[in-house]
Structures are given as structure tokens and as C-alpha cells.
Scaffold this motif. Structure first.
Motif, PDB file in Angstrom:
ATOM      1  N   PHE A  50       0.807  -1.210   0.000  1.00  0.00           N
ATOM      2  CA  PHE A  50       0.000   0.000   0.000  1.00  0.00           C
ATOM      3  C   PHE A  50       0.849   1.274   0.000  1.00  0.00           C
ATOM      4  O   PHE A  50       0.303   2.364  -0.189  1.00  0.00           O
ATOM      5  CB  PHE A  50      -0.928   0.010   1.215  1.00  0.00           C
ATOM      6  N   HIS A  51       2.132   1.156   0.229  1.00  0.00           N
ATOM      7  CA  HIS A  51       2.994   2.330   0.328  1.00  0.00           C
ATOM      8  C   HIS A  51       4.056   2.255  -0.769  1.00  0.00           C
ATOM      9  O   HIS A  51       4.966   1.435  -0.723  1.00  0.00           O
ATOM     10  CB  HIS A  51       3.636   2.407   1.716  1.00  0.00           C
ATOM     11  N   ARG A  52       3.933   3.133  -1.745  1.00  0.00           N
ATOM     12  CA  ARG A  52       4.825   3.123  -2.907  1.00  0.00           C
ATOM     13  C   ARG A  52       5.531   4.475  -3.036  1.00  0.00           C
ATOM     14  O   ARG A  52       5.254   5.423  -2.296  1.00  0.00           O
ATOM     15  CB  ARG A  52       4.017   2.854  -4.190  1.00  0.00           C
ATOM     16  N   GLU A  53       6.427   4.532  -4.015  1.00  0.00           N
ATOM     17  CA  GLU A  53       7.089   5.782  -4.369  1.00  0.00           C
ATOM     18  C   GLU A  53       7.015   5.971  -5.882  1.00  0.00           C
ATOM     19  O   GLU A  53       7.292   5.042  -6.646  1.00  0.00           O
ATOM     20  CB  GLU A  53       8.555   5.785  -3.917  1.00  0.00           C
ATOM     21  N   VAL A  54       6.633   7.167  -6.283  1.00  0.00           N
ATOM     22  CA  VAL A  54       6.565   7.523  -7.699  1.00  0.00           C
ATOM     23  C   VAL A  54       7.791   8.364  -8.028  1.00  0.00           C
ATOM     24  O   VAL A  54       7.976   9.460  -7.482  1.00  0.00           O
ATOM     25  CB  VAL A  54       5.280   8.304  -8.014  1.00  0.00           C
ATOM     26  N   VAL A  55       8.628   7.842  -8.913  1.00  0.00           N
ATOM     27  CA  VAL A  55       9.863   8.526  -9.291  1.00  0.00           C
ATOM     28  C   VAL A  55       9.695   9.077 -10.702  1.00  0.00           C
ATOM     29  O   VAL A  55       9.501   8.318 -11.659  1.00  0.00           O
ATOM     30  CB  VAL A  55      11.077   7.575  -9.231  1.00  0.00           C
ATOM     31  N   THR A  56       9.754  10.393 -10.844  1.00  0.00           N
ATOM     32  CA  THR A  56       9.615  11.060 -12.135  1.00  0.00           C
ATOM     33  C   THR A  56      10.953  11.673 -12.531  1.00  0.00           C
ATOM     34  O   THR A  56      11.566  12.394 -11.739  1.00  0.00           O
ATOM     35  CB  THR A  56       8.551  12.159 -12.078  1.00  0.00           C
ATOM     36  N   THR A  57      11.385  11.376 -13.752  1.00  0.00           N
ATOM     37  CA  THR A  57      12.650  11.899 -14.270  1.00  0.00           C
ATOM     38  C   THR A  57      12.366  12.779 -15.479  1.00  0.00           C
ATOM     39  O   THR A  57      11.676  12.358 -16.415  1.00  0.00           O
ATOM     40  CB  THR A  57      13.597  10.765 -14.673  1.00  0.00           C
ATOM     41  N   VAL A  58      12.900  13.997 -15.449  1.00  0.00           N
ATOM     42  CA  VAL A  58      12.716  14.960 -16.533  1.00  0.00           C
ATOM     43  C   VAL A  58      14.085  15.304 -17.102  1.00  0.00           C
ATOM     44  O   VAL A  58      15.002  15.659 -16.353  1.00  0.00           O
ATOM     45  CB  VAL A  58      12.009  16.239 -16.044  1.00  0.00           C
ATOM     46  N   GLU A  59      14.204  15.209 -18.425  1.00  0.00           N
ATOM     47  CA  GLU A  59      15.431  15.592 -19.112  1.00  0.00           C
ATOM     48  C   GLU A  59      15.145  16.783 -20.007  1.00  0.00           C
ATOM     49  O   GLU A  59      14.239  16.751 -20.828  1.00  0.00           O
ATOM     50  CB  GLU A  59      15.978  14.420 -19.933  1.00  0.00           C
ATOM     51  N   LEU A  60      15.952  17.841 -19.838  1.00  0.00           N
ATOM     52  CA  LEU A  60      15.779  19.072 -20.594  1.00  0.00           C
ATOM     53  C   LEU A  60      17.066  19.418 -21.324  1.00  0.00           C
ATOM     54  O   LEU A  60      18.155  19.028 -20.897  1.00  0.00           O
ATOM     55  CB  LEU A  60      15.392  20.226 -19.668  1.00  0.00           C
ATOM     56  N   SER A  61      16.921  20.178 -22.411  1.00  0.00           N
ATOM     57  CA  SER A  61      18.081  20.692 -23.140  1.00  0.00           C
ATOM     58  C   SER A  61      18.227  22.168 -22.802  1.00  0.00           C
ATOM     59  O   SER A  61      17.625  23.035 -23.441  1.00  0.00           O
ATOM     60  CB  SER A  61      17.907  20.493 -24.651  1.00  0.00           C
ATOM     61  N   LEU A  62      19.005  22.444 -21.792  1.00  0.00           N
ATOM     62  CA  LEU A  62      19.145  23.809 -21.298  1.00  0.00           C
ATOM     63  C   LEU A  62      20.539  24.367 -21.540  1.00  0.00           C
ATOM     64  O   LEU A  62      20.965  25.296 -20.870  1.00  0.00           O
ATOM     65  CB  LEU A  62      18.838  23.854 -19.799  1.00  0.00           C
ATOM     66  N   ASP A  63      21.257  23.810 -22.516  1.00  0.00           N
ATOM     67  CA  ASP A  63      22.644  24.223 -22.712  1.00  0.00           C
ATOM     68  C   ASP A  63      22.750  25.693 -23.096  1.00  0.00           C
ATOM     69  O   ASP A  63      23.667  26.395 -22.666  1.00  0.00           O
ATOM     70  CB  ASP A  63      23.291  23.362 -23.803  1.00  0.00           C
ATOM     71  N   ALA A  64      21.808  26.159 -23.919  1.00  0.00           N
ATOM     72  CA  ALA A  64      21.923  27.527 -24.431  1.00  0.00           C
ATOM     73  C   ALA A  64      20.723  28.374 -24.054  1.00  0.00           C
ATOM     74  O   ALA A  64      20.424  29.364 -24.701  1.00  0.00           O
ATOM     75  CB  ALA A  64      22.077  27.499 -25.957  1.00  0.00           C
ATOM     76  N   LEU A  65      20.005  28.003 -23.021  1.00  0.00           N
ATOM     77  CA  LEU A  65      18.787  28.709 -22.681  1.00  0.00           C
ATOM     78  C   LEU A  65      18.722  28.950 -21.179  1.00  0.00           C
ATOM     79  O   LEU A  65      18.902  28.041 -20.391  1.00  0.00           O
ATOM     80  CB  LEU A  65      17.572  27.893 -23.120  1.00  0.00           C
TER      81      LEU A  65
END
Length: 252
Positions: A50-65
Motif C-alpha cells: 500500500f505504500h509506494r514511491e513515484v519517481v519522475t525523471t525529466v530531461e531538458l536541453s538547457l545548454d543555451a537557454l
């Protein structure tokens, strides 16, 4: 004569600055469009029961911004809940902040509640990084007993929406939004304080990850009557035995 000449020069310099600013703004918007197209969001569930963990991974291209803020919008089903007190203790030691769209009752079963939305913001004290990972603890609610042979019920966890807010040059007003299709624009809280709303760009992923299915056990409704009868019988026997013991030993 000199006054006229100075006025013409001032006008020409103003036009030149506007043109240059327009080029900078256009280039910035182009880079932001590239960021939206190249970003990715993935979701996984860890732990069991009943006890879980939600792991969200976000990858962005922020090299020039620079000057871009991001936010994750989770739309949770009614079969799970997040503990606000637990989130408050975790956010003090994490790089993210969270805003709930409504109050959460921790005690009610799944069929007596509804879904809710959370807004997850990276810490404003740090610049937006290329890789963002957020772990949220979730808990399964008790479900209504069933009268069929099913012993488990399914709860689908949808991947969150990724929203981007540009706070620098590109204003995103009016028809400018048409240049960012298939990405759409929606209003959402600007910060975890929920004091005002801002126009965020919702990133549209061509190959969006499907929902993650969780299984939670449910009670057998056909056993309600015998369990209640057995519980009542045991309670009555214990009361009789205790009363007899107290009578024999004159315990008041």
C-alpha cells in the motif's frame, strides 16, 4: 538644423535597438521551441504494497537557454493519496516544493473520495538543471469490498504533464502561441504560494509513456456476514466468561 539632425539620429538608433531586440527575442523563442521538442518525462513506481514511491525523471536541453522554469502536474486517481504532513517534512530536505489543489482526507476509502492534482516546482534557490528527478511517496486507499472473484483492483497512475514558463525575453502573448504547436498553453499557479496564475506551456510528447498500473487487494464482500456474526459471537462469549470470573471472585 542641429536639433533636426539630432532627432533623426535618435530615431534611427531607437529603430536599430528595436530590431536587435526583436532578433534576440525571436532567437530566444526558437531555442525555447527546441527545448520543448527535445524534453522527455519518464515515470516509474518503486516499493510494494500500500505504500509506494513515484519517481519522475525529466530531461531538458538547457545548454543555451536561461530564464526558464519548469513544473510537473500530477493528476492522481482516487485510489491513492499523498500525505500532506509527510510531504511537508520531505520538502524541507528536498530540491522541490509541492502545491495541492485541494484538502486530502487520509481516512476515507477510495469509493468515497475523488482524484486530486499536485503541482511540483523545483527549488527556486537553484537554477533549472538539465536532469530533474522527483520522488513522491503515495499510499493506496482501502477499496470497497467486491462480491465477485476479484481479489485485487487496478489503479492507473498517469505520467505527469511537463509545463515550462519563460521568464526572460519571449512573452508568449496572443498569436505567438501558434508557433509552438503541438504544445499548448494553460494557466497554472506561478509558484507554490498559489498567489497568482501564469501562462505555462504544456509540453506535448509524441510518444508519451502510458499509465503505470498498480494492484491493491480488496475485501471479499461475501464474507461480510459470517465475519460480523463470528465477531459478535466471540465478543459475547468473552463478555460472559469475564462476567462469570468477576462474579466468582467478587471483583467489583
Amino acid at each position: 538644423m542641429y536639433f533636426v539632425l539630432l532627432s533623426v539620429l535618435a530615431y534611427l538608433s531607437t529603430c536599430h535597438c528595436l530590431i536587435e531586440d526583436g532578433k534576440v527575442d525571436e532567437n530566444h523563442c526558437v531555442r525555447l521551441k527546441e527545448l520543448l521538442d527535445s524534453s522527455s518525462v519518464s515515470l516509474e513506481i518503486t516499493k510494494k504494497g500500500f505504500h509506494r514511491e513515484v519517481v519522475t525523471t525529466v530531461e531538458l536541453s538547457l545548454d543555451a537557454l536561461s530564464g526558464v522554469r519548469v513544473m510537473l502536474v500530477h493528476r492522481w486517481p482516487r485510489g491513492v493519496y499523498l500525505d500532506p504532513y509527510q510531504l511537508a517534512s520531505l520538502s524541507d530536505h528536498s530540491d522541490w516544493q509541492i502545491l495541492l489543489d485541494s484538502a486530502i482526507d487520509l481516512e476515507v476509502p477510495a469509493h468515497k473520495t475523488s482524484g486530486f492534482v499536485t503541482y511540483v516546482y523545483p527549488s527556486p534557490l537553484r537554477p533549472t538543471s538539465r536532469l530533474l528527478r522527483v520522488t513522491l511517496p503515495i499510499h493506496g486507499r482501502y477499496h470497497e469490498p467486491t462480491f465477485d472473484e476479484k481479489r485485487f483492483t487496478s489503479v492507473n497512475i498517469e505520467p505527469p504533464d511537463l509545463l515550462c514558463l519563460n521568464v526572460n525575453l519571449c512573452s508568449f502573448l496572443g498569436v505567438e502561441f501558434n508557433n509552438f504547436k503541438p504544445h499548448t498553453v494553460l494557466d497554472a499557479p506561478c509558484s507554490p504560494d498559489n498567489s497568482s496564475t501564469c501562462p505555462w506551456v504544456r509540453v506535448h510528447h509524441q510518444q508519451k509513456q502510458g499509465p503505470v498500473c498498480l494492484q491493491f487487494p480488496v475485501g471479499d464482500g461475501s464474507l461480510v456476514t459470517p465475519v460480523c456474526a463470528g465477531t459478535l459471537l466471540v465478543t459475547m462469549i468473552c463478555c460472559v466468561a469475564l462476567s462469570k470470573y468477576m462474579w466468582e471472585h467478587r471483583i467489583v
